[in-house]
Scaffold this active site. Structure first.
Site, short mmCIF file in Angstrom:
data_model
loop_
_atom_site.label_atom_id
_atom_site.label_comp_id
_atom_site.label_asym_id
_atom_site.label_seq_id
_atom_site.Cartn_x
_atom_site.Cartn_y
_atom_site.Cartn_z
N GLY A 1 0.83 -1.19 0.01
CA GLY A 1 0.02 -0.02 -0.20
C GLY A 1 0.83 1.21 -0.23
CB SER A 2 4.14 1.95 1.12
OG SER A 2 5.27 2.78 0.79
N PRO A 3 3.16 4.12 -1.37
CG PRO A 3 2.09 6.04 -1.45
CD PRO A 3 2.32 4.99 -0.49
NE ARG B 1 0.88 1.78 -3.97
CZ ARG B 1 0.50 2.99 -4.08
NH1 ARG B 1 0.44 3.61 -5.15
NH2 ARG B 1 0.14 3.70 -3.07
#
Length: 221
Positions: free
Chosen positions: A10-12, A15
């Protein structure tokens, strides 16, 4: 020894690293980290990363934190034929990419993090009016960057686009990119069509979107 990536999808920033790995065709052993359970604050994790953050990369005995440092490291060491495009060889071109990465680290991602804190810690349902204004200001800066380039740093895809689209796609959950920023909207649409975005960004994006919405819904039920 294989690369090891400590992550939560979920962490930008995570990603951004996942998209870079995808573009470079690199494999890594993935270690899922439950940040809410305090797994980044164990003595073992803190010995590797005193900032207690993900992503965290291990390349043999070498340990590196911060997504911006990680993606430039990966391209510099393993990029081969993609290095010149993704991170540039010329001093001026690379400096422009670095500046955009610093913009993501110091402004764009910070404004994302403030919204998350407002939801998780302060009981908000999204950006405050001031946070919304700050995000819109950041979109306006990106619009300016895109006035003279197809991408945020140059007329080709670079690491700056990879890092920034991870953050923008998450901000878009609360503050959709609209035709008020036509060049940014066009850039975002083109980024969403890429295979690396769909494979390495979209799943985690949906994960954090569902998680934050669940937190909001749980307070209203």
């Amino acid at each position: 020894m294989p690369l090891v990536l400590h992550k939560i999808d979920g962490s930008p920033p995570v990603r951004a690293v996942l998209m870079t790995l995808d573009i470079l065709g690199l494999e890594a052993n993935m270690i899922e980290v439950n940040t809410l359970a305090g797994e980044t604050r164990t003595p073992e994790f803190l010995a590797k990363n005193p900032m207690h953050t993900v992503p965290l990369l291990e390349d043999g005995d070498f340990i590196l934190s911060d997504s911006h440092a990680i993606i430039t490291y990966l391209v510099s060491k393993y990029g081969a034929d993609k290095r010149a495009d993704l991170y540039a060889n010329g001093h001026n071109a690379r400096a422009t990419i670095d500046q955009r990465l610093y913009f993501d680290a110091s402004i764009l991602f910070v404004r994302f993090r403030e919204v998350v804190i407002n939801i998780l810690r302060d009981g908000g349902n999204g950006p405050t009016p001031q946070q919304a204004a700050d995000i819109e200001e950041a979109y306006g800066i990106l619009e300016k960057y895109l006035e003279s380039n197809l991408f945020v740093a140059h007329d080709r895809l670079t690491l700056a686009d990879i890092s920034i689209v991870a953050t923008v796609s998450t901000l878009d959950i609360w503050m959709p990119v609209t035709d008020k920023f036509p060049k940014l909207l066009d850039w975002f649409a083109r980024m969403k069509e890429t295979e690396f975005y769909q494979r390495a960004n979209e799943p985690g994006l949906q994960q954090i979107k569902g998680f934050l919405q669940m937190k909001i819904d749980s307070r209203s039920s």
